[in-house]
Each structure stands twice: as structure tokens, then as C-alpha cells.
Design a protein around this motif. Structure first.
Motif, short mmCIF file in Angstrom:
data_model
loop_
_atom_site.label_atom_id
_atom_site.label_comp_id
_atom_site.label_asym_id
_atom_site.label_seq_id
_atom_site.Cartn_x
_atom_site.Cartn_y
_atom_site.Cartn_z
N THR A 12 -20.77 18.07 -3.34
CA THR A 12 -19.82 16.98 -3.22
C THR A 12 -19.99 16.29 -1.88
O THR A 12 -20.08 16.95 -0.84
N VAL A 13 -20.05 14.96 -1.91
CA VAL A 13 -20.02 14.16 -0.69
C VAL A 13 -18.61 13.59 -0.60
O VAL A 13 -18.11 12.97 -1.55
N ILE A 14 -17.96 13.82 0.52
CA ILE A 14 -16.57 13.40 0.69
C ILE A 14 -16.53 12.21 1.66
O ILE A 14 -17.03 12.30 2.78
N PHE A 15 -15.97 11.11 1.21
CA PHE A 15 -15.82 9.91 2.03
C PHE A 15 -14.37 9.86 2.51
O PHE A 15 -13.44 9.97 1.70
N GLU A 16 -14.19 9.68 3.81
CA GLU A 16 -12.85 9.68 4.37
C GLU A 16 -12.60 8.35 5.08
O GLU A 16 -13.42 7.90 5.87
N GLY A 17 -11.51 7.73 4.75
CA GLY A 17 -11.13 6.47 5.39
C GLY A 17 -9.63 6.39 5.51
O GLY A 17 -8.90 7.34 5.22
N ALA A 18 -9.18 5.21 5.92
CA ALA A 18 -7.75 5.01 6.13
C ALA A 18 -6.96 5.19 4.85
O ALA A 18 -5.80 5.59 4.87
N ALA A 19 -7.59 4.91 3.70
CA ALA A 19 -6.89 5.04 2.42
C ALA A 19 -6.90 6.46 1.88
O ALA A 19 -6.38 6.72 0.81
N GLY A 20 -7.53 7.39 2.60
CA GLY A 20 -7.59 8.77 2.16
C GLY A 20 -9.00 9.15 1.70
O GLY A 20 -9.89 8.29 1.62
N PRO A 21 -9.24 10.42 1.40
CA PRO A 21 -10.59 10.87 1.02
C PRO A 21 -10.92 10.52 -0.43
O PRO A 21 -10.05 10.44 -1.28
N GLU A 22 -12.21 10.27 -0.67
CA GLU A 22 -12.74 10.11 -2.03
C GLU A 22 -13.97 11.00 -2.14
O GLU A 22 -14.71 11.17 -1.18
N GLU A 23 -14.20 11.53 -3.32
CA GLU A 23 -15.31 12.47 -3.52
C GLU A 23 -16.34 11.90 -4.48
O GLU A 23 -16.01 11.24 -5.46
N LEU A 24 -17.58 12.17 -4.18
CA LEU A 24 -18.69 11.84 -5.07
C LEU A 24 -19.38 13.15 -5.43
O LEU A 24 -19.91 13.85 -4.56
N LYS A 25 -19.35 13.51 -6.71
CA LYS A 25 -19.94 14.79 -7.16
C LYS A 25 -21.39 14.54 -7.55
O LYS A 25 -21.69 13.58 -8.27
N ILE A 26 -22.28 15.39 -7.09
CA ILE A 26 -23.71 15.27 -7.40
C ILE A 26 -24.13 16.53 -8.14
O ILE A 26 -23.86 17.65 -7.68
#
Length: 197
Positions: A44-58
């Protein structure tokens, strides 16, 4: 929005952010290592920003379970001897020898690699060739490969070549490798030849 990313521990060993040239900051490129295991894996690649984390599953597939025998057919002479079979496999292979192939025996030796199988075989005393199919299989992965062993029959004559008869009415003898139990098995292609004893 500004964001950062991180890779979870399951994927950190094989997923890496790759450097990019000429791409906008909003495009990220990742490289993955080859999966030499038979099992599928995920990271999983986890993207974190002001709107909260989002995950990309590979997900990445594992290798295909494979058993490959170097030769499809192994021809053998009538005389006894030994032969080898080379097996390339990324899984454990079980050897299956049919009961009808009692004339073949696997020879286990420490000097032979685990991918090389050594066999001995008996002399074929019959008047016909014989065949055995050896199967290398792994039932867990439902995969197998087969090698066909073909052994010739023994020659009837001990010697080969031509026989010259000095004159008409003479007899000639020749030695056979084994007793010919049925004289009708001997065929002549000329009417001036006949079996006399």
C-alpha cells in the motif's frame, strides 16, 4: 493541495518511488521488483494531505508454478544401462513410476543434483520394444510434465552382415541371440530359401 506519501512496511522492500524528469509534481512514478515467489503479494502507498490520508493498493502476481523436463522422449537400446532426466522446476516435483515399469529403477546418489534424476534399466529380453511414461508432478499446484522412455527389443542375430552361399544345395547356419521359440517368426523373401532345422 500539498501532500506527501509513504509506503507501508509490506511494500517497502519492493516498491520504491522512482525519480522522474520533466513530469509535473502531481505525477508520481513507482517501480516494483520482480516477484520470485509463487505467492501473490500486495503493498500500500499512503498519500497524506490536508484532506486526510488516501491509500493506493498495489497487487503483484507470483511466478507461475512450472515443471519442465529437458526431453520429451528418451530412446534406449535393448541392453541394460543407465540414463538421466533433467527437470527444471520452481516447485517440488514428485516422481510417479507406473507399476508396469518394473524394468526401470531410480538410482539415488548424493553426487547428482536435485534437478537430475538417474535411472537404471534392465535388458529387454522380449521380441518387442517397450515404453514407460515417467510423470513429474505437483498435485498442490495441479501441474505435471511427462517423459516417454522407449526401449528397443533385442536383436535376433548375434552378428550382422551378409552371408554368401558357395553353391546351390548348400546349407548355412547363423547364431541367434536368443532361442527363437516359433520358427514361423522367420520370414524369407526368396523362394529358394527354406528353414531346414
Amino acid at each position: 493541495i500539498d501532500f506527501s506519501h509513504r509506503i507501508d512496511p509490506d511494500g517497502s522492500g519492493w516498491i520504491r518511488a522512482a525519480p522522474t524528469k520533466g513530469l509535473e509534481k502531481s505525477i508520481l512514478t513507482f517501480s516494483v521488483d520482480p516477484n520470485t515467489s509463487l505467492d501473490r503479494r500486495s503493498g500500500t502507498v499512503i498519500f497524506e494531505g490536508a484532506a486526510g490520508p488516501e491509500e493506493l493498493k498495489i497487487y503483484q502476481k507470483g511466478e507461475v508454478p512450472t515443471i519442465v523436463i529437458s526431453e520429451g522422449t528418451v530412446p534406449l537400446p535393448a541392453e541394460e544401462g543407465t540414463f538421466r532426466v533433467e527437470v527444471a522446476s520452481n516447485i517440488d516435483a514428485e516422481l510417479v513410476v507406473p507399476e508396469s515399469c518394473a524394468w526401470l529403477k531410480e538410482l539415488r546418489t548424493k553426487t547428482i543434483s536435485t534437478n537430475t534424476y538417474l535411472f537404471s534399466y534392465d535388458r529387454n529380453h522380449s521380441r518387442s520394444g517397450r515404453v514407460c511414461e515417467l510423470v513429474f508432478r505437483n498435485e498442490s499446484f495441479s501441474t505435471a510434465d511427462t517423459v516417454r522412455i522407449e526401449q528397443k527389443c533385442a536383436d535376433i542375430l548375434l552378428s550382422s552382415g551378409e552371408i554368401y552361399v558357395p553353391s546351390i544345395g548348400d546349407t548355412v547356419s547363423f547364431l541367434t541371440a536368443e532361442q527363437v521359440s516359433n520358427p514361423s517368426m522367420i520370414e524369407f523373401d526368396a523362394t529358394w530359401l527354406k528353414l531346414v532345422g
